[in-house]
Scaffold this active site. Structure first.
Site, PDB file in Angstrom:
ATOM      1  N   GLY A 120       0.858  -1.190   0.000  1.00 45.02           N
ATOM      2  CA  GLY A 120       0.000   0.000   0.000  1.00 45.02           C
ATOM      3  C   GLY A 120       0.887   1.230   0.000  1.00 45.02           C
ATOM      4  N   THR A 121       0.780   2.010  -1.068  1.00 41.11           N
ATOM      5  CA  THR A 121       1.670   3.180  -1.146  1.00 41.11           C
ATOM      6  C   THR A 121       0.861   4.448  -1.335  1.00 41.11           C
ATOM      7  N   HIS A 157      -0.806   7.617   1.449  1.00 40.24           N
ATOM      8  CA  HIS A 157      -0.165   8.567   2.356  1.00 40.24           C
ATOM      9  C   HIS A 157       0.703   7.899   3.430  1.00 40.24           C
ATOM     10  N   CYS A 185      -8.989  14.848  -0.229  1.00 42.77           N
ATOM     11  CA  CYS A 185      -9.548  16.116   0.255  1.00 42.77           C
ATOM     12  C   CYS A 185      -9.795  17.094  -0.885  1.00 42.77           C
ATOM     13  N   ALA A 215       0.210  -1.040   4.930  1.00 37.78           N
ATOM     14  CA  ALA A 215      -0.328   0.325   4.784  1.00 37.78           C
ATOM     15  C   ALA A 215      -1.494   0.261   3.815  1.00 37.78           C
ATOM     16  N   LYS A 239     -13.690   7.387  -2.667  1.00 38.59           N
ATOM     17  CA  LYS A 239     -12.455   7.090  -1.943  1.00 38.59           C
ATOM     18  C   LYS A 239     -11.284   7.295  -2.900  1.00 38.59           C
ATOM     19  N   TYR A 283     -17.854  14.072   6.855  1.00 38.24           N
ATOM     20  CA  TYR A 283     -17.003  14.996   6.119  1.00 38.24           C
ATOM     21  C   TYR A 283     -17.116  14.843   4.609  1.00 38.24           C
ATOM     22  N   ILE A 284     -17.075  13.593   4.126  1.00 45.29           N
ATOM     23  CA  ILE A 284     -17.140  13.426   2.670  1.00 45.29           C
ATOM     24  C   ILE A 284     -18.507  13.876   2.166  1.00 45.29           C
ATOM     25  N   ALA A 288      -9.533   7.656  11.037  1.00 43.98           N
ATOM     26  CA  ALA A 288      -8.984   7.601   9.673  1.00 43.98           C
ATOM     27  C   ALA A 288      -8.762   9.009   9.137  1.00 43.98           C
ATOM     28  N   GLY A 344     -10.695  19.607  10.364  1.00 39.83           N
ATOM     29  CA  GLY A 344     -11.318  20.872   9.974  1.00 39.83           C
ATOM     30  C   GLY A 344     -12.143  20.697   8.726  1.00 39.83           C
TER      31      GLY A 344
HETATM   32  C1  LIG Z   1     -12.969  12.216  -0.345  1.00 36.03           C
HETATM   33  C2  LIG Z   1     -11.995  12.141   0.794  1.00 36.03           C
HETATM   34  C3  LIG Z   1     -11.571  13.292   1.430  1.00 36.03           C
HETATM   35  C4  LIG Z   1     -10.670  13.223   2.500  1.00 36.03           C
HETATM   36  N1  LIG Z   1     -10.252  14.381   3.086  1.00 36.03           N
HETATM   37  C5  LIG Z   1      -9.343  14.337   4.093  1.00 36.03           C
HETATM   38  C6  LIG Z   1      -8.836  15.533   4.661  1.00 36.03           C
HETATM   39  O1  LIG Z   1      -9.212  16.654   4.265  1.00 36.03           O
HETATM   40  N2  LIG Z   1      -7.953  15.433   5.675  1.00 36.03           N
HETATM   41  C7  LIG Z   1      -7.511  14.221   6.132  1.00 36.03           C
HETATM   42  O2  LIG Z   1      -6.673  14.181   7.041  1.00 36.03           O
HETATM   43  N3  LIG Z   1      -7.979  13.065   5.602  1.00 36.03           N
HETATM   44  C8  LIG Z   1      -8.878  13.106   4.596  1.00 36.03           C
HETATM   45  N4  LIG Z   1      -9.356  11.943   4.051  1.00 36.03           N
HETATM   46  C9  LIG Z   1      -8.941  10.661   4.628  1.00 36.03           C
HETATM   47  C10 LIG Z   1      -7.603  10.228   4.042  1.00 36.03           C
HETATM   48  O3  LIG Z   1      -7.663  10.205   2.641  1.00 36.03           O
HETATM   49  C11 LIG Z   1      -7.229   8.847   4.565  1.00 36.03           C
HETATM   50  O4  LIG Z   1      -7.193   8.891   5.969  1.00 36.03           O
HETATM   51  C12 LIG Z   1      -5.863   8.469   4.005  1.00 36.03           C
HETATM   52  O5  LIG Z   1      -5.962   8.239   2.625  1.00 36.03           O
HETATM   53  C13 LIG Z   1      -5.280   7.235   4.678  1.00 36.03           C
HETATM   54  O6  LIG Z   1      -4.074   6.943   4.065  1.00 36.03           O
HETATM   55  P1  LIG Z   1      -3.515   5.445   4.037  1.00 36.03           P
HETATM   56  O7  LIG Z   1      -2.262   5.481   3.236  1.00 36.03           O
HETATM   57  O8  LIG Z   1      -3.464   4.897   5.412  1.00 36.03           O
HETATM   58  O9  LIG Z   1      -4.641   4.590   3.320  1.00 36.03           O
HETATM   59  P2  LIG Z   1      -5.292   4.664   1.842  1.00 36.03           P
HETATM   60  O10 LIG Z   1      -5.320   6.056   1.345  1.00 36.03           O
HETATM   61  O11 LIG Z   1      -6.569   3.928   1.951  1.00 36.03           O
HETATM   62  O12 LIG Z   1      -4.258   3.842   0.981  1.00 36.03           O
HETATM   63  C14 LIG Z   1      -4.088   2.468   1.085  1.00 36.03           C
HETATM   64  C15 LIG Z   1      -3.378   1.985  -0.165  1.00 36.03           C
HETATM   65  O13 LIG Z   1      -3.181   0.578  -0.062  1.00 36.03           O
HETATM   66  C16 LIG Z   1      -3.430  -0.019  -1.322  1.00 36.03           C
HETATM   67  N5  LIG Z   1      -3.775  -1.429  -1.108  1.00 36.03           N
HETATM   68  C17 LIG Z   1      -4.784  -1.923  -0.330  1.00 36.03           C
HETATM   69  N6  LIG Z   1      -4.764  -3.272  -0.360  1.00 36.03           N
HETATM   70  C18 LIG Z   1      -3.743  -3.639  -1.168  1.00 36.03           C
HETATM   71  C19 LIG Z   1      -3.237  -4.905  -1.600  1.00 36.03           C
HETATM   72  N7  LIG Z   1      -3.788  -6.052  -1.218  1.00 36.03           N
HETATM   73  N8  LIG Z   1      -2.164  -4.910  -2.424  1.00 36.03           N
HETATM   74  C20 LIG Z   1      -1.595  -3.732  -2.830  1.00 36.03           C
HETATM   75  N9  LIG Z   1      -2.032  -2.519  -2.458  1.00 36.03           N
HETATM   76  C21 LIG Z   1      -3.090  -2.475  -1.644  1.00 36.03           C
HETATM   77  C22 LIG Z   1      -4.590   0.815  -1.886  1.00 36.03           C
HETATM   78  O14 LIG Z   1      -4.680   0.699  -3.277  1.00 36.03           O
HETATM   79  C23 LIG Z   1      -4.212   2.226  -1.435  1.00 36.03           C
HETATM   80  O15 LIG Z   1      -3.426   2.913  -2.374  1.00 36.03           O
HETATM   81  C24 LIG Z   1     -10.221  11.973   2.959  1.00 36.03           C
HETATM   82  C25 LIG Z   1     -10.652  10.800   2.314  1.00 36.03           C
HETATM   83  C26 LIG Z   1     -11.503  10.881   1.239  1.00 36.03           C
HETATM   84  C27 LIG Z   1     -11.920   9.618   0.553  1.00 36.03           C
HETATM   85  N1  LIG Z   2     -11.904  17.404   6.191  1.00 32.48           N
HETATM   86  C1  LIG Z   2     -11.423  16.223   6.543  1.00 32.48           C
HETATM   87  O1  LIG Z   2     -10.558  16.097   7.396  1.00 32.48           O
HETATM   88  C2  LIG Z   2     -11.986  14.992   5.891  1.00 32.48           C
HETATM   89  C3  LIG Z   2     -12.718  15.087   4.710  1.00 32.48           C
HETATM   90  C4  LIG Z   2     -13.248  13.927   4.156  1.00 32.48           C
HETATM   91  C5  LIG Z   2     -13.024  12.697   4.775  1.00 32.48           C
HETATM   92  N2  LIG Z   2     -12.290  12.645   5.897  1.00 32.48           N
HETATM   93  C6  LIG Z   2     -12.124  11.359   6.616  1.00 32.48           C
HETATM   94  O2  LIG Z   2     -12.452  10.246   5.791  1.00 32.48           O
HETATM   95  C7  LIG Z   2     -13.152   9.264   6.567  1.00 32.48           C
HETATM   96  C8  LIG Z   2     -14.455   8.884   5.882  1.00 32.48           C
HETATM   97  O3  LIG Z   2     -15.307  10.037   5.785  1.00 32.48           O
HETATM   98  P1  LIG Z   2     -16.876   9.843   5.808  1.00 32.48           P
HETATM   99  O4  LIG Z   2     -17.503  11.161   5.533  1.00 32.48           O
HETATM  100  O5  LIG Z   2     -17.240   8.684   4.952  1.00 32.48           O
HETATM  101  O6  LIG Z   2     -17.144   9.381   7.300  1.00 32.48           O
HETATM  102  P2  LIG Z   2     -17.665  10.221   8.589  1.00 32.48           P
HETATM  103  O7  LIG Z   2     -17.402   9.345   9.736  1.00 32.48           O
HETATM  104  O8  LIG Z   2     -17.127  11.593   8.579  1.00 32.48           O
HETATM  105  O9  LIG Z   2     -19.223  10.339   8.340  1.00 32.48           O
HETATM  106  C9  LIG Z   2     -20.069   9.250   8.129  1.00 32.48           C
HETATM  107  C10 LIG Z   2     -21.475   9.722   8.407  1.00 32.48           C
HETATM  108  O10 LIG Z   2     -22.370   8.720   7.969  1.00 32.48           O
HETATM  109  C11 LIG Z   2     -23.420   8.603   8.921  1.00 32.48           C
HETATM  110  N3  LIG Z   2     -23.975   7.256   8.778  1.00 32.48           N
HETATM  111  C12 LIG Z   2     -23.426   6.077   9.147  1.00 32.48           C
HETATM  112  N4  LIG Z   2     -24.222   5.052   8.800  1.00 32.48           N
HETATM  113  C13 LIG Z   2     -25.300   5.608   8.190  1.00 32.48           C
HETATM  114  C14 LIG Z   2     -26.448   5.085   7.578  1.00 32.48           C
HETATM  115  N5  LIG Z   2     -26.667   3.773   7.507  1.00 32.48           N
HETATM  116  N6  LIG Z   2     -27.336   5.950   7.036  1.00 32.48           N
HETATM  117  C15 LIG Z   2     -27.141   7.292   7.088  1.00 32.48           C
HETATM  118  N7  LIG Z   2     -26.053   7.835   7.643  1.00 32.48           N
HETATM  119  C16 LIG Z   2     -25.144   7.009   8.179  1.00 32.48           C
HETATM  120  C17 LIG Z   2     -22.762   8.877  10.254  1.00 32.48           C
HETATM  121  O11 LIG Z   2     -23.704   9.320  11.205  1.00 32.48           O
HETATM  122  C18 LIG Z   2     -21.758   9.957   9.886  1.00 32.48           C
HETATM  123  O12 LIG Z   2     -22.274  11.252  10.052  1.00 32.48           O
HETATM  124  C19 LIG Z   2     -13.378   9.868   7.948  1.00 32.48           C
HETATM  125  O13 LIG Z   2     -12.418   9.338   8.831  1.00 32.48           O
HETATM  126  C20 LIG Z   2     -13.139  11.336   7.737  1.00 32.48           C
HETATM  127  O14 LIG Z   2     -12.636  11.988   8.886  1.00 32.48           O
HETATM  128  C21 LIG Z   2     -11.784  13.765   6.483  1.00 32.48           C
END
Ligand SMILES: Cc1cc2nc3c(=O)[nH]c(=O)nc-3n(C[C@H](O)[C@H](O)[C@H](O)COP(=O)(O)OP(=O)(O)OC[C@H]3O[C@@H](n4cnc5c(N)ncnc54)[C@H](O)[C@@H]3O)c2cc1C
Ligand SMILES: NC(=O)c1ccc[n+]([C@@H]2O[C@H](COP(=O)([O-])OP(=O)(O)OC[C@H]3O[C@@H](n4cnc5c(N)ncnc54)[C@H](O)[C@@H]3O)[C@@H](O)[C@H]2O)c1
Length: 448
Positions: free
Chosen positions: A7-8, A10, A42, A109, A131, A158-159, A297, A328
């Site tokens: 997993g490569t 963040h 993000c 990772a 995602k 958040y999403i 997460a 935030g």
């Molecule tokens: C829309 C969105 C907005 C977000 N906004 C924010 C934000 O504003 N601030 C913040 O802090 N966080 C935010 N997050 C959350 C943040 O993206 C995750 O917490 C972060 O990506 C975690 O990083 P990671 O490397 O642990 O895991 P991941 O990003 O999930 O990466 C895991 C990697 O492992 C790889 N992998 C999995 N299984 C295998 C396998 N079997 N073989 C090879 N590779 C594999 C995957 O392809 C992936 O590239 C957001 C997430 C989303 C989806």
């Molecule tokens: N600005 C940021 O830092 C940022 C932005 C996007 C994502 N992220 C991270 O990514 C991860 C995923 O984000 P996310 O928005 O998917 O999760 P989240 O935990 O922020 O929100 C999930 C929401 O879904 C609701 N929910 C759960 N089950 C439900 C159901 N069956 N029906 C209706 N509502 C339901 C919960 O009450 C919650 O409000 C989180 O850890 C989040 O912190 C962070």
């Protein structure tokens, strides 16, 4: 020593960079199933909502950079299984070639996966998750279709709120649903989250709280509506955002797991197998607020866990500082930041807390431009250590949350905060600034 990173994104990137840059004597192998790395999710809503023009800047590195740094990296290569007894990783490339890699130390990772609501109709076209970059592209394409008028977003976390804003900015009619009674329930108490609810509503987004999705409705294989516990709504596009689950597929039968399935790690990010570390969204972390194991997460946590694990593997003992879950959000002009525990989270953790609220303007009244700021500081009743803070404003007060984060980490009491040296200049703040006033209020409450 040979270190294999699975997993490569963040977390994996942070670990690889630390080892390659600071311990070049080790061999690093990186295996990634996706075709890209380093995507900043993000930025998805910013790009889909056209607040930024394109997505190129949302990637901060690529596989070639790691080859140049001396790693052996294979993208589009999925790890299928791990033989933990013989320390061997089995993977398969996109074209079906099998790869076997031995390891001295293994870093998992593998991140997280979006939780999929198990509802009737979940095989219909027009249902989305957010995602991967590719999933963001699919949502972008769906919104580009002018015949798609209505978007239903399930989950107002958040999403959810970010993509609801983006879809509204693209001219769609947007409904957002959450099981809780307000948005952002995992991050804010209702008095703060309701500011976000009103903000969404004022921009034409229809909010539906305490309302559960029960069925995706479709015609000819394509989604046309969403049925909930309270009604039925038209939908051309449905976006599911009800949270992430830790991706433990590779190690769940061998490694000790936390209650939610994440790999249970110590403060060095070592799992129950001494040669295996787990970082980022697939692993637990240590919460300074509850002073126990937690799962949050966030990309920020993923990066720090990667750095800590890498040092420990490479021979420098380093304990992770723990996390507060600092976060935030910025939707239209409303900015909310928080760290540590909400009242609900404190109750769930069995920590008896008190809180103090204070609202004021950022600058003295004589300044031509001003902004309201709303602050809540939460502290443990017994020890008076700060365990949480929430701030809302249309002004960028986000940096303040880092001070509260450090206060939680270092177990600073609310009383110590009241006498903290905080500078004053009218361009920035007030002589009686809201942090001092809030902390003094908490001291007064204590005496009464
Ligand atoms: C829309 C969105 C907005 C977000 N906004 C924010 C934000 O504003 N601030 C913040 O802090 N966080 C935010 N997050 C959350 C943040 O993206 C995750 O917490 C972060 O990506 C975690 O990083 P990671 O490397 O642990 O895991 P991941 O990003 O999930 O990466 C895991 C990697 O492992 C790889 N992998 C999995 N299984 C295998 C396998 N079997 N073989 C090879 N590779 C594999 C995957 O392809 C992936 O590239 C957001 C997430 C989303 C989806
Ligand atoms: N600005 C940021 O830092 C940022 C932005 C996007 C994502 N992220 C991270 O990514 C991860 C995923 O984000 P996310 O928005 O998917 O999760 P989240 O935990 O922020 O929100 C999930 C929401 O879904 C609701 N929910 C759960 N089950 C439900 C159901 N069956 N029906 C209706 N509502 C339901 C919960 O009450 C919650 O409000 C989180 O850890 C989040 O912190 C962070």
């Amino acid at each position: 020593m040979k270190i294999v990173i699975i997993g490569t994104n963040h977390a994996g990137i942070a670990a690889a960079n630390t080892i390659l840059e600071q311990y070049p004597e080790h061999e690093v192998v990186m295996l990634e199933r996706n075709s890209n790395l380093s995507y900043l999710g993000c930025g998805t809503a910013l790009w889909v909502g056209r607040q930024i023009d394109d997505y190129q800047g949302l990637f901060y590195t690529n596989d070639k950079e790691f080859s140049q740094k001396g790693a052996r990296i294979s993208i589009e290569t999925e790890v299928k299984s791990i033989d933990f007894d013989n320390k061997m990783v089995h993977a398969q490339t996109k074209d079906g070639q099998t790869i076997e890699e031995s390891y001295d130390k293994l870093i998992l990772a593998t991140g997280s996966l979006p939780i999929a609501p198990e509802l009737p109709g979940n095989d219909l076209e027009g249902l989305h998750f957010l995602k991967l970059f590719q999933e963001g592209q699919a949502v972008d394409k769906a919104l580009a279709d002018e015949s798609a008028k209505t978007v239903c977003v399930i989950g107002a976390g958040y999403i959810g709120v970010e993509i609801a804003e983006a879809a509204q900015r693209r001219g769609k009619k947007v409904h957002i649903f959450d099981a809780e009674n307000n948005s952002l329930a995992n991050y804010y108490d209702p008095e703060f989250a309701q500011l976000m609810d009103r903000n969404l509503e004022e921009h034409g987004i229809e909010t539906h709280f305490g309302e559960l999705a029960v069925e995706y409705i479709g015609e000819n294989g394509k989604v046309t509506g969403l049925k909930t516990s309270k009604g039925t709504y038209e939908a051309d596009v449905v976006i599911n955002c009800i949270g992430f689950r830790a991706n433990n597929d590779l190690g769940k039968d061998h490694l000790e797991l936390f209650e939610n399935g994440a790999y249970l790690v110590d403060r060095h990010f070592k799992t129950s197998d001494a040669d295996v570390y787990a970082i980022g969204d697939c692993a637990t972390n240590y919460s300074n607020a509850i002073q126990d194991t937690t799962y949050i997460a966030l990309a920020s946590n993923a990066v720090r866990s990667g750095i800590v694990a890498a040092h420990n593997i490479a021979g420098t003992e380093l304990e992770g500082a723990g996390i507060q879950g600092s976060n935030g959000i910025n939707i239209y002009d409303l900015k909310l930041v928080s760290t540590g525990l909400t009242l609900k989270a404190a109750e769930k953790s069995g920590i008896e807390v008190e809180y103090v609220d204070h609202e004021d303007t950022q600058f003295p009244g004589f300044m031509p431009e001003n902004h309201k700021v709303k602050l809540r500081i939460t502290y443990a009743k017994e020890s008076r250590r700060i365990v949480g803070a929430q701030i809302a404003s249309d002004y960028d007060v986000s940096l303040l949350v880092h001070m509260f984060s450090l206060a939680i980490q270092e177990e600073v009491t609310i009383d110590k905060l009241s006498l903290l040296d905080i500078f004053f200049l009218p361009h920035f703040n007030q002589p009686y600034n809201y942090i001092t006033v809030a902390a003094l209020k908490a001291g007064k409450d204590k005496k009464e």
